[in-house]
Scaffold this motif. Structure first.
Motif, short mmCIF file in Angstrom:
data_model
loop_
_atom_site.label_atom_id
_atom_site.label_comp_id
_atom_site.label_asym_id
_atom_site.label_seq_id
_atom_site.Cartn_x
_atom_site.Cartn_y
_atom_site.Cartn_z
N LYS A 595 0.79 -1.37 0.03
CA LYS A 595 -0.21 0.40 -0.15
C LYS A 595 1.10 1.03 0.22
CE LYS A 595 -0.42 0.39 4.67
NZ LYS A 595 -0.54 1.03 5.34
N GLU A 596 2.12 0.86 0.35
CA GLU A 596 3.01 1.82 -0.10
C GLU A 596 3.69 2.01 -1.28
OE1 GLU A 596 3.42 4.22 2.32
OE2 GLU A 596 2.14 3.13 3.86
N CYS A 597 3.17 1.80 -2.32
CA CYS A 597 3.11 1.63 -3.57
C CYS A 597 2.71 2.37 -4.56
CB CYS A 597 4.20 0.32 -3.94
SG CYS A 597 5.52 -1.04 -2.91
N LYS A 598 2.57 2.81 -4.83
CA LYS A 598 1.84 4.17 -5.42
C LYS A 598 1.11 2.93 -6.60
CE LYS A 598 3.09 8.69 -4.17
NZ LYS A 598 3.83 10.13 -4.78
N SER A 599 2.58 1.99 -7.29
CA SER A 599 1.89 1.83 -9.12
C SER A 599 0.96 0.99 -7.81
CB SER A 599 3.00 1.12 -9.82
OG SER A 599 3.64 2.39 -9.59
N LEU A 600 1.07 0.22 -7.12
CA LEU A 600 0.23 -1.10 -6.99
C LEU A 600 -1.37 -0.44 -5.75
CD1 LEU A 600 2.67 -3.82 -5.24
CD2 LEU A 600 2.09 -3.31 -7.56
N LEU A 601 -1.06 0.45 -5.71
CA LEU A 601 -2.34 1.18 -4.63
C LEU A 601 -3.23 2.20 -5.41
CD1 LEU A 601 -3.46 1.77 -1.90
CD2 LEU A 601 -2.29 3.99 -1.71
N SER A 602 -2.93 2.44 -6.73
CA SER A 602 -3.85 3.28 -7.70
C SER A 602 -4.58 1.69 -8.84
CB SER A 602 -3.08 3.87 -9.02
OG SER A 602 -1.72 2.82 -9.67
N ARG A 603 -4.05 0.68 -8.26
CA ARG A 603 -4.47 -0.61 -9.29
C ARG A 603 -5.75 -1.13 -8.21
NH1 ARG A 603 -2.05 -3.15 -13.40
NH2 ARG A 603 0.23 -2.29 -14.21
N LEU A 604 -5.30 -1.65 -7.11
CA LEU A 604 -6.55 -1.05 -6.05
C LEU A 604 -6.35 -1.02 -4.98
CD1 LEU A 604 -8.60 -3.87 -5.76
CD2 LEU A 604 -7.15 -5.47 -4.32
N ASP A 605 -7.06 -0.34 -3.99
CA ASP A 605 -7.21 0.58 -2.67
C ASP A 605 -8.32 -0.01 -1.96
OD1 ASP A 605 -8.89 1.24 -3.85
OD2 ASP A 605 -8.65 3.40 -3.96
N LYS A 606 -8.68 -0.85 -1.78
CA LYS A 606 -9.73 -1.73 -0.88
C LYS A 606 -10.53 -3.27 -1.39
CE LYS A 606 -13.49 1.74 -2.94
NZ LYS A 606 -12.55 0.87 -4.73
N ASP A 607 -10.42 -3.65 -0.60
CA ASP A 607 -11.33 -5.35 -0.33
C ASP A 607 -12.65 -5.49 -0.77
OD1 ASP A 607 -9.02 -6.48 0.83
OD2 ASP A 607 -9.45 -5.83 3.04
N ILE A 608 -12.34 -6.24 -1.81
CA ILE A 608 -14.23 -6.70 -2.62
C ILE A 608 -14.48 -7.78 -2.27
CG2 ILE A 608 -15.32 -6.63 -4.28
CD1 ILE A 608 -12.72 -4.72 -5.49
N LEU A 609 -16.49 -7.21 -2.04
CA LEU A 609 -16.62 -8.82 -1.57
C LEU A 609 -16.95 -9.29 -3.00
CD1 LEU A 609 -17.98 -11.12 0.70
CD2 LEU A 609 -19.97 -9.34 0.83
N TYR A 610 -16.99 -10.72 -3.05
CA TYR A 610 -17.19 -11.19 -3.87
C TYR A 610 -18.31 -12.33 -4.14
CZ TYR A 610 -13.01 -9.60 -6.40
OH TYR A 610 -12.24 -8.11 -6.82
N ILE A 611 -20.08 -12.05 -4.93
CA ILE A 611 -20.80 -13.05 -4.18
C ILE A 611 -21.29 -13.46 -6.28
CG2 ILE A 611 -23.17 -12.92 -4.15
CD1 ILE A 611 -23.13 -10.17 -2.40
N SER A 612 -21.47 -14.98 -5.72
CA SER A 612 -22.23 -15.54 -6.46
C SER A 612 -22.80 -15.37 -7.85
CB SER A 612 -22.31 -16.88 -6.58
OG SER A 612 -22.61 -17.58 -7.95
#
Length: 689
Positions: A595-612
């Motif tokens: 999360k301290e890497c801008k290139s990574l955090l910009s791609r995903l900044d939250k956890d997501i709940l996946y539902i069928s």
């Protein structure tokens, strides 16, 4: 200038190279001649070094104001006289290293004298090098005098260690990654390899393109599934059920290797009788389970192909993070022993380890029941869940923590937070502020793996000697410990990292006597696989197993009816939902570094709940939700609907602390080693308008 070292993330332990100009990193890449990476890196390897330049790095020791105020009258005169030199930073003071060493040394001695050495525990060591992990366990056991030392294997692969040592005498991978492409058949079970161990997934895909037959077994479809000849979506908590069914097919159809079993394995007749008389080993059971009837024929097909080809098994936390994780690992061993798929090229067993040095931390003795080299310690200590309970019971008063964010990544966070608030003294070595540092009395900022020399051991038992990519004035973890040890009145004699390693080579000589820095520096892109004496050992168990008598053992355990399977058998449907968790490709564990890497955090900044997608109407198409179990509830999660989950099953990551995903899990864990049941919990969905 190009610097060759080892990646700081997962247990694949990729060799990684950095272009450095005037002391600054320009890019990360992998050389084609690298034994592990073979010229490939995942996104974390390519961009996951940006944290080195984050303004959030902990660069000086931090001492909490609360701790200072609480101990002000107790401090000896020399500490009191230096309090005026502390730098006020709001909630904490910054201090010099020598002052922080003095404070920690004094407080640990006070706790030992007031209570006993047994009131102190150590947790961590898998995110640092072997030298620091070794000194950490020695610090706790010898200089403190406590047996209570553990590491992050408690939440990941401790069941692999237990299961493999029980059956074949050694709790590590039997073969190198290179053997994946030499196998004819590979089964991947309980591992989203593409996200958790991407470069191993590359090996598997490359093998498939050359004719490798692949089976994927999981509670959901994963990216690797589209390359598989067989994909088996199994119900939650049914690993042991399915593996015992495979063994039964092999036995009933007489596909087992009689000569191998006769010469090299004990307990076959008892095992065979138990399997054939257990009603839960019949694959036809799945014909009665709504939505999973297809498994009957698939299990039989996978068992036949595994038994009749040169085969490997790879697994991850989808196997180990269950109440029967150790038994499931034993069941994996049984398949290899039944068919002779062990002790030879292109076969064997491969637990895909989590941290880049969790194998090394265990090898170094950062476990309550193993000293270095897996020798029996003078006294067995508490496992992490028992340490937490010991805090609440008033028995554990101080914890030293190295790189293990137990306030985020462990189960039963409600309980852990209560325990941490009750602790009298908490010391943490870390790179960035995170969950555990919020509770700490003293925090040492330390070097990352890209700023220091030291040995890391990957999932295939391969030692790499990491080299510093950029200069840092921060101490290594072992140097912090060394400073505290001296303040406590002891002399160690260590002046370099190599000094510590040379002691490891003597203490853990069965595995490391021949693994000199000199040898490792000669082949930085290859490393050495332990045991290393005159030469290294890529394949284990070729002529005998690493048991006292050289023989492997069948140790049968039947599957116990429970959870989703029990619901489906009894009711024909699931009430509520079952949740499993795992990693995303972009982030790693508690995202402390990513999360301290801008290139990574910009791609995903939250956890997501996946539902069928099959459950979209059932939950009203909600876009946000909270998950609740009987133990606690998550934060608000964004919802996405997918076709790779079956009905009544949910998936989410746990990278971000505000998601509070690990509040959903209780104390249930593996029956031997208490690894938490992260891969299955019954939950309900609370809709957010």
């Amino acid at each position: 200038m190009v610097v060759d070292t080892v990646c700081v993330y997962c247990g694949v332990g990729c060799d990684i190279s950095f272009s450095v100009d005037n002391g600054e990193i320009k890019k990360a890449f992998a050389k084609k001649e690298g034994t592990v990476s073979q010229g490939n890196l995942c996104i974390k390897g390519r961009k996951g070094w940006e944290f080195l330049y984050s303004k959030n790095r902990i660069t000086k020791p931090r001492i909490s104001k609360k701790f200072i105020n609480k101990n002000k009258d107790l401090f000896p005169k020399d500490i009191k006289n230096r309090l005026k030199d502390l730098v006020d930073k709001g909630d904490y003071y910054e201090s010099s290293l020598d002052f922080a060493y003095r404070v920690v040394g004094w407080k640990l001695k006070e706790i030992i004298q007031k209570y006993s050495p047994y009131a102190v525990a150590g947790i961590g060591g898998a995110r640092t090098n072997c030298e620091s992990a070794y000194l950490f366990q020695k610090f706790i056991r010898e200089y403190i005098g406590s047996p209570h030392i553990d590491n992050c294997a408690r939440v990941c692969h401790s069941p692999s260690l237990k299961g493999l040592r029980t059956t074949i005498g050694e709790g590590a991978a039997t073969n190198p990654f290179d053997d994946i492409e030499k196998a004819e058949f590979v089964m991947v079970i309980g591992s989203n390899t593409t996200y958790a161990h991407p470069i191993v997934a590359n090996r598997l895909i490359k093998g498939v393109k050359k004719g490798l037959s692949l089976a994927v077994v999981d509670v959901r479809q994963i990216p690797l599934s589209r390359f598989a000849k067989y994909h088996l979506t199994i119900p939650f908590e049914s690993n042991l059920l399915v593996l015992n069914m495979m063994a039964r097919v092999i036995l009933q159809e007489e596909l087992y290797n009689r000569d191998f079993i006769k010469e090299r394995v004990k307990g076959f007749e008892e095992y065979k009788e138990a399997i054939l008389n257990d009603p839960y080993t019949d694959p036809d059971l799945f014909k009665k389970i709504e939505g999973y009837q297809h498994l009957t024929d698939q299990i039989k097909a996978v068992a036949r192909e595994y038994a009749t080809k040169r085969s490997m098994i790879l697994w991850g936390l989808g196997i180990t993070e269950h109440t029967d994780g150790s038994y499931s690992v034993m069941a994996l061993s049984h398949l290899s022993l039944l068919t002779g798929n062990i002790g030879k090229e292109g076969a064997g067993l491969m637990p895909l380890r989590g941290q880049n040095n969790v194998q090394g931390a265990c090898d170094m003795g950062c476990l309550p029941y193993y000293a270095p080299d897996y020798k029996k310690p003078q006294e067995e200590g508490l496992m992490t869940p028992d340490i937490i309970q010991g805090i609440l019971d008033g028995k554990i008063k101080a914890v030293y923590n190295i790189g293990e964010d137990i306030a985020h990544i462990h189960a039963n966070q409600s309980k852990i937070h209560k325990a941490l608030e009750k602790l009298e003294f908490l010391v943490v070595n870390e790179l960035f502020p995170n969950g555990i540092t919020q509770f700490a009395d003293v925090v040492f900022g330390v070097k990352s793996g890209y700023e220091k020399e030291g040995i890391y051991i990957n999932a295939e038992r391969r030692l790499h000697l990491a080299q510093p990519v950029i200069k840092s004035e921060l101490p290594d973890d072992w140097e912090v410990l060394n400073g505290i040890i001296k303040e406590m009145g002891y002399k160690t004699g260590y002046t370099t990292t190599e000094d510590v390693w040379n002691e490891v080579r003597q203490v853990a000589k069965d595995r490391f006597s021949g693994a000199t820095y000199q040898k490792l520096k000669k082949q930085p892109l290859k490393g050495l696989q332990w045991p290393v004496n005159s030469k290294d050992t890529p394949i284990l168990h070729i002529s005998k197993f690493r048991t006292p008598d050289g023989k492997a053992r069948f140790v049968y355990k039947g599957w116990k009816k429970r959870g989703m399977v029990e619901e489906l058998l009894n009711k024909g449907k699931v009430e509520g939902f079952y949740l499993t968790t795992g990693r995303d490709l972009i982030h790693y564990n508690n995202a402390a570094q990513t999360k301290e890497c801008k290139s990574l955090l910009s791609r995903l900044d939250k956890d997501i709940l996946y539902i069928s997608i099959k459950d979209k109407e059932r939950v009203g198409g909600t876009k946000r939700a909270i998950i609740r179990s009987k133990y606690g509830e998550s934060g608000v999660l964004q919802v996405e609907y997918v076709d790779w989950l079956e009905k009544s099953t949910l998936y989410t990551t746990f990278h971000f602390i505000n998601s509070k995903v690990n509040f959903l899990f209780g104390d249930e864990g593996d029956s031997f080693v208490k690894t938490s049941r992260f891969k299955s919990v019954k939950v309900e969905i609370i809709l957010i308008e």
